[in-house]
Design an enzyme around this catalytic site. Structure first.
Site, PDB file in Angstrom:
ATOM      1  CB  SER A   2       2.917   1.884   6.406  1.00  0.00           C
ATOM      2  OG  SER A   2       1.623   2.017   6.908  1.00  0.00           O
ATOM      3  CG  ASP A  59      -0.302  -3.725   2.624  1.00  0.00           C
ATOM      4  OD1 ASP A  59       0.347  -3.331   1.630  1.00  0.00           O
ATOM      5  OD2 ASP A  59      -0.577  -3.009   3.603  1.00  0.00           O
ATOM      6  CG  HIS A  85      -0.420   0.396   2.492  1.00  0.00           C
ATOM      7  ND1 HIS A  85      -0.148  -0.515   3.487  1.00  0.00           N
ATOM      8  CD2 HIS A  85      -0.090   1.607   2.988  1.00  0.00           C
ATOM      9  CE1 HIS A  85       0.341   0.134   4.542  1.00  0.00           C
ATOM     10  NE2 HIS A  85       0.379   1.420   4.257  1.00  0.00           N
TER      11      HIS A  85
END
Ligand code: NAG
Ligand code: NAG
Ligand code: NAG
Ligand code: NAG
Ligand code: NAG
Ligand code: NAG
Length: 769
Positions: free
Chosen positions: A697, A573, A525
């Site tokens: 992330s 992801d 992502h």
């Protein structure tokens, strides 16, 4: 330690305070008259009874003179006897005479150089200096820095090997097969090689000689540097291709076996503190060794006139017990009331020889050839029973060198046996001990220490240098006292990923982890579908590495479940970034271990053929499994502590996914959004976890195993946006994070990282099962 078997007859009874109290009565043999020291103090290992040792202590920078220690002999007199005309006192430490420099000038010229005195070195014109131009006399009687040598450009094969302070050299020609010989002045002895030969490759055989006074000791730093680089060689050699003298290449496979034999002289161990220090040193050595890829077999024995075998190497062959179990055995060892008088140094070598013979018998001649042996002995070298260990040692060498007599053939077997001696004590028998150690080029096998104290820390410090650069997950642990440990040394695998915004906005930042010299693992992502490789740069250690390609997991599709009530679906992801140029590994740039690779099995010390499942069982075994990931507070990288809720705890944890900000999830079953491919962390039970921020992330969710780090997850998404840039933010009751479980995406990783049908990069070895 020197000691004598004491008979129970002929005790003398004195009422002196330092006599040994025994059953309410006082027993003394030697007397305290005339042994006192001016400027220092002394300790007695067993009071004033026979066999006791009197050890003199002086403040730092001073040494006891004329005696370092005295032993109470069977006829109740001290050896050496105190002299009336030469009082015992603390003298200032001197360093050996540096005025041995050829073709140069030492200043200031002095007759004697005392502790803290400084010297500088200058070469005559036409000569250039190698080594330190300035040296300081250290409190341990050694000069700081390295040996200064003045030399002229020459055609000679080898460089001028110099002359150690306090020594002299014969031999001034440095061509192939030329020999140089060293001696030290009369009140000193030589540590290192007394003879060196110039080899074809331009290197001298052996190691640089140094002249030691009786009071010269190695500092923990000396030991950690020299022993560290030597032992690492043994510990990593199993994985490398070796050039033999004959020019053939032998590949020592990982199935090669390393046997480590540790012997600790405890004949002085009436001193409980000594034993404690010794066991702590041994366990710290074992723990350190276990951070390397090899899983050695151990023989561990304490000895005096008897052997106290704590860990039998033959049991290791039978795969009995875990490492923790035998470390505990070492820690729990007590001498009890067994006899520790007398020292039989030969006995410990004999024991090692016998164990080797059993191993050879068990595994067979052929397999035994692949066994390497490392012997490490802690002793002062004073044996008074059993005779010299030299003949036993010769038999050990014969067994490992397989009776080779031709020098070239012996040399090819030399790597299979290393003998280290840590000479410890107030009085060390260097002449007896030094010849027992190995003599290989450029490595030190003999160390000389005043006390065993802090050897544990020394061993603990021994860490990765060049030889272990490529070991995945190896890192330095945080040490409060050592502010020098940088974040990059603690997390040498972390990468900052910067992605340009396609519409010219501020660049987007993610974390990533280095998994091979060419690849960074991160979250899918992090990329917008319009991004191209030139939008991406990676910082690892230094900034702005260019990217050749990035590859998202083929099953990653954010909008896949919009219809099922999941606005943003983050299954799979995960992405790999391929760098344009491979990175060079160092202590600050090193890969993290990833699941289902052989390297990870090695890091977890799994022997034989291991499986993915086995790794997962070790790493994610508890229903509440402590893990960590990184964040940034301002510019500083910090570690967030979280606990993965597994097994029975998982359902409750993922149920919170439905409590999402802005109702991004309208599905009623959390499993629609949180598939089995996710790990769940966060919440306040059993303890308050940290919660991820947007900038976290793509980072590795990891776990440390001994000194190695293994990545088990990739930070993906959370149900609440609690923070944007980063920081050590704590979870509330409802906030949860979901991380891709790397064990679930191995086929993707393997298809790229394990692909050996290309020659762009070296593939990683993945496990078959
Ligand atoms: C004690 O014995 C040693 C050798 O065993 C000898 O050198 C020394 O002279 C003896 N001392 C006395 C006082 O008898
Ligand atoms: C060397 O050390 C001694 C003892 O501390 C001191 O007296 C002397 O001045 C020093 N010499 C130099 C040149 O610093
Ligand atoms: C080495 O020689 C000894 C004595 O000659 C013999 O017993 C032993 O089996 C030999 N070892 C090897 C490995 O050949
Ligand atoms: C090493 O020994 C020192 C001194 O006793 C002690 O303070 C320290 O805790 C020990 N370290 C380890 C790792 O055991
Ligand atoms: C993602 O999933 C949606 C819904 O199933 C589908 O329409 C779309 O084609 C998928 N996109 C890709 C790139 O596979
Ligand atoms: C929810 O909406 C608000 C306002 O539009 C926005 O600031 C916030 O970032 C959103 N939260 C999430 C998790 O998307």
């Amino acid at each position: 330690m020197l000691g004598f078997n004491m008979g129970f007859s002929g005790w003398h009874w004195f009422a002196a305070l330092s006599c040994l109290l025994c059953m309410g009565e006082v027993q003394c043999d030697c007397r305290e008259e005339k042994v006192e020291i001016q400027g220092g103090h002394y300790t007695l290992t067993k009071g004033l009874v026979r066999g006791s040792m009197l050890v003199y202590h002086c403040p730092e920078g001073f040494y006891p003179h004329p005696a370092l220690a005295r032993v109470c002999q069977p006829n109740d007199s001290w050896k050496p006897a105190p002299k009336t005309f030469q009082r015992q006192k603390c003298r200032m430490v001197e360093c050996p005479d540096p005025n041995v420099l050829e073709y140069g000038k030492v200043s200031p010229p002095q007759e004697k150089y005392f502790v803290h005195n400084e010297t500088s070195y200058e070469c005559y014109s036409g000569y250039t200096l190698r080594g330190s131009s300035r040296r300081v006399c250290l409190p341990n009687g050694k000069w700081s820095g390295s040996l200064p040598i003045c030399s002229r450009d020459s055609e000679a094969t080898c460089a001028d090997p110099g002359i150690p302070p306090g020594g002299s050299r014969t031999g001034n020609i440095f061509d192939i097969d030329d020999t140089v010989k060293y001696t030290c002045s009369s009140n000193m002895f030589l540590v290192g090689s007394s003879e060196r030969v110039c080899q074809e490759n331009g290197q001298w055989t052996g190691i640089e000689p140094t002249c030691f006074y009786r009071y010269t000791y190695d500092t923990p730093r000396d030991v950690s540097e020299a022993f560290g680089s030597a032992i690492k060689e043994s510990l990593t050699i199993l994985d490398t291709t070796i050039d033999t003298q004959a020019g053939r290449k032998i590949r020592i496979s990982k199935s090669g076996t390393l046997n480590i034999y540790i012997g600790v002289d405890i004949s002085e161990s009436i001193d409980k503190e000594y034993l404690k220090q010794a066991t702590s040193a041994v366990t710290s050595l074992i723990r350190k060794i276990s951070s390397f890829t090899v899983t050695p077999n151990y023989e561990i024995a304490f000895f005096s006139s008897e052997i106290f075998e704590v860990v039998n190497i033959v049991e290791f062959l039978d795969n009995k017990g875990t490492k923790e179990a035998f470390i505990k055995k070492v820690e729990d060892f007590v001498v009890g009331d067994r006899n520790t008088a007398g020292t039989d140094l030969n006995l410990i070598f004999k024991t090692f020889l016998e164990r080797m013979a059993v191993i050879k018998q068990r595994v067979g001649e052929e397999a035994f050839k692949e066994h390497r042996h490392v012997i490490i002995v802690f002793t002062d070298g004073a044996y008074n029973m059993g005779g010299s260990p030299a003949p036993t040692l010769a038999r050990i060498k014969n067994m490992v060198y397989m009776n080779h007599t031709v020098e070239k053939e012996t040399q090819s077997r030399e790597d299979y046996l290393d003998i280290y001696i840590f000479a410890v004590g107030a009085e060390i028998f260097d002449e007896d001990l030094q010849p027992l150690t190995s003599s290989k080029n450029g490595e030190r096998f003999y160390f000389r220490m005043k006390e065993i104290k802090n050897l544990n820390e020394t061993f603990d410090e021994i860490i990765d240098e060049n030889e272990v650069k490529g070991l995945c997950g190896l890192h330095r642990d945080y040490n409060r006292d050592d502010t020098k440990t940088s974040k990059r040394e603690m997390y040498p695998w972390y990468a900052d990923v910067r992605i340009q915004s396609v519409d010219g906005g501020t660049p987007w930042k993610c974390f990533g982890s280095l998994v091979s010299p060419e690849f960074i693992l991160t979250a899918a992502h992090c990329f917008n579908f319009r991004n191209v490789p030139s939008h991406v740069t990676v910082d690892i250690g230094d900034i702005g590495k260019k990217v050749k390609n990035f590859i998202l997991h083929p099953k990653y599709n954010v909008s896949a479940k919009v219809k099922e009530g999941v606005n943003e679906f983050y299954d799979y992801d995960i992405a790999l970034i391929q760098l344009e140029k491979h990175v060079d590994y160092s202590s600050t740039v090193r890969p993290i271990c990833i699941p289902c690779t052989q390297d990870t099995s090695d890091a977890l010390q799994l022997v034989g053929e291991s499986t993915c499942k086995k790794q997962e069982e070790i790493l994610l075994k508890n229903h509440i499994e402590p893990l960590a990931f990184l964040t940034r507070t301002k510019k500083i990288v910090e570690e967030k502590d979280v606990r993965a809720k597994l097994g029975d705890n998982r359902d409750e944890c993922i149920s919170h996914a439905l409590q999402s900000d802005n109702n991004t999830i309208t599905a009623t079953d959390p499993k629609v959004a949180v598939t089995d491919n996710f790990l769940c962390t966060g919440g306040r039970s059993p303890r308050r976890d940290h919660i991820s921020c947007t900038g976290d992330s793509g980072g590795a969710v990891f776990k440390n195993y001994e000194h190695r780090t293994i990545q088990v997850g990739v930070v993906s998404w959370g149900n609440k946006k609690k923070c944007v840039t980063g920081g050590l933010v704590e979870s509330d009751d409802e906030s949860r994070d979901f991380h891709i479980n790397v064990f679930r995406v191995v086929p993707f990783l393997k298809s790229i990282l394990g692909n050996d049908n290309q020659d762009e990069y070296t593939p990683l070895t993945f496990l078959k099962n």
